[in-house]
Design a protein around this motif. Structure first.
Motif, PDB file in Angstrom:
ATOM      1  N   THR A  25     -68.306 -39.882  22.914  1.00 30.33           N
ATOM      2  CA  THR A  25     -67.322 -39.194  22.084  1.00 30.33           C
ATOM      3  C   THR A  25     -67.938 -38.753  20.765  1.00 30.33           C
ATOM      4  OG1 THR A  25     -65.466 -40.394  23.068  1.00 30.33           O
ATOM      5  CG2 THR A  25     -65.111 -39.438  20.900  1.00 30.33           C
ATOM      6  N   PHE A  26     -68.730 -39.637  20.158  1.00 30.14           N
ATOM      7  CA  PHE A  26     -69.399 -39.288  18.904  1.00 30.14           C
ATOM      8  C   PHE A  26     -70.340 -38.105  19.109  1.00 30.14           C
ATOM      9  CE2 PHE A  26     -72.899 -39.741  15.851  1.00 30.14           C
ATOM     10  CZ  PHE A  26     -72.194 -39.763  14.656  1.00 30.14           C
ATOM     11  N   LEU A  27     -71.071 -38.109  20.211  1.00 27.95           N
ATOM     12  CA  LEU A  27     -71.979 -37.000  20.508  1.00 27.95           C
ATOM     13  C   LEU A  27     -71.212 -35.693  20.654  1.00 27.95           C
ATOM     14  CD1 LEU A  27     -75.052 -36.396  21.315  1.00 27.95           C
ATOM     15  CD2 LEU A  27     -74.191 -36.421  23.669  1.00 27.95           C
ATOM     16  N   LEU A  28     -70.119 -35.726  21.402  1.00 27.47           N
ATOM     17  CA  LEU A  28     -69.326 -34.511  21.617  1.00 27.47           C
ATOM     18  C   LEU A  28     -68.707 -34.003  20.319  1.00 27.47           C
ATOM     19  CD1 LEU A  28     -67.488 -35.591  24.900  1.00 27.47           C
ATOM     20  CD2 LEU A  28     -69.356 -33.935  24.722  1.00 27.47           C
ATOM     21  N   ASP A  29     -68.356 -34.921  19.431  1.00 23.35           N
ATOM     22  CA  ASP A  29     -67.723 -34.535  18.174  1.00 23.35           C
ATOM     23  C   ASP A  29     -68.714 -33.961  17.162  1.00 23.35           C
ATOM     24  OD1 ASP A  29     -65.284 -35.335  19.099  1.00 23.35           O
ATOM     25  OD2 ASP A  29     -65.229 -37.229  17.998  1.00 23.35           O
TER      26      ASP A  29
END
Length: 303
Positions: free
Chosen positions: A216-220
């Protein structure tokens, strides 16, 4: 919004006694919320009151089969009953119930809306960071190097950052500390990369997507591209790179590879773009990658 994920330095494994005590308290609290006596729970679950008393006091070790009976009697999911984390706010449960009703496309839209409204501060300008995801052998290293050179930005390999942070090789981290420690190093290094670079090409490890919080952090914070190929092509390229270990038991290795790719496909598919490199030359795949990305991407690292 501040990132709530624990840092490596303050991570703590919960001891067995602490966990059993927390589990017992969770059962007791769930029973109280439902106005159930211990006798009622014993009746509905088919377990003895004595056993339930031991469990609620943190003294009873319990099998999965018995936990399923208790969860069913309390109208809870097994996951909620056995979670190894603090109690979730009731609002989170309401949101989860709503999300469970959505189709995959609607879930992606919901994630985008939540990330836009409540996501990390780094989400602004995320297109300057391009992260390549996918299994080993798909072409992340080759295409990542060429893309970084084309754009004039750094190529950052998370595996190299992890080895530097840990002071040891990847296989030593797994051998000495286990996969959980590796994933914590991975998250910390990704956070550092995002903080240090507004423009970069990031080559991720194949298993990064298995940690939902890190994914999720990567996608954000990054524009993501899934570099994909068939299991057979993954295997052939790994062997061509000089790693013949998978050939020691080729049939079993291929079965494992197919299973891994099958399980990770929904996670890799959360990337914004997907690039199929099968049956394509390096030049063709790189051309496809450039066509795939928005024309506005580019610029040098200004960190």
């Amino acid at each position: 919004m501040a990132n709530a994920t624990p840092k490596l330095s303050n991570y703590r494994e919960t001891g067995s006694d602490d966990y059993l005590s927390a589990l017992g308290e969770r059962v007791r609290n769930a029973r109280a919320r439902r106005g159930m006596s211990r006798r009622n729970l014993a009746q509905y679950s088919g377990l003895s009151e004595r056993f339930l008393a031991q469990l609620e006091s943190g003294e009873g070790n319990i099998s999965i089969a018995r936990l399923r009976k208790i969860a069913g009697a309390l109208n809870l999911s097994l996951a909620d009953l056995v979670r190894d984390e603090p109690a979730r706010p009731i609002e989170l449960s309401f949101i989860a119930e709503l999300l469970y009703q959505l189709e995959p496309a609607e879930l992606r839209e919901a994630h985008h809306m939540l990330a836009t409204r409540f996501g990390t501060a780094q989400a602004t300008g995320r297109s300057g960071r391009i992260a390549l995801v996918g299994l080993r052998g798909a072409g992340k290293s080759t295409l990542g190097a060429r893309l970084a050179k084309q754009l004039g930005v750094p190529l950052i390999r998370i595996s190299e950052r992890i080895e530097h942070a840990a002071g040891m090789r990847i296989n030593q981290i797994f051998s000495l500390s286990g996969q959980n420690a590796y994933r914590r190093y991975e998250r910390r290094c990704l956070e550092e990369i995002v903080a240090e670079h507004s423009h970069a090409v990031i080559e991720t490890s194949g298993g990064l997507v298995s940690d939902s919080s890190t994914l999720t952090f990567l996608l954000d914070t990054c524009m993501t591209v899934w570099i994909k190929a068939s299991p057979e092509e993954h295997m052939a390229r790994v062997v061509a790179q000089g790693d013949t270990r998978p050939m020691a038991d080729n049939n079993e290795a291929m079965d494992d590879l197919r299973r891994i790719l099958h399980e990770r496909t929904p996670l890799y598919a959360r990337a914004e773009f997907a690039l199929e490199t099968g049956s394509r030359s390096e030049d063709q795949s790189f051309g496809d990658l450039l066509e795939l990305l928005p024309v506005s991407i580019g610029g040098r690292d200004d960190s």
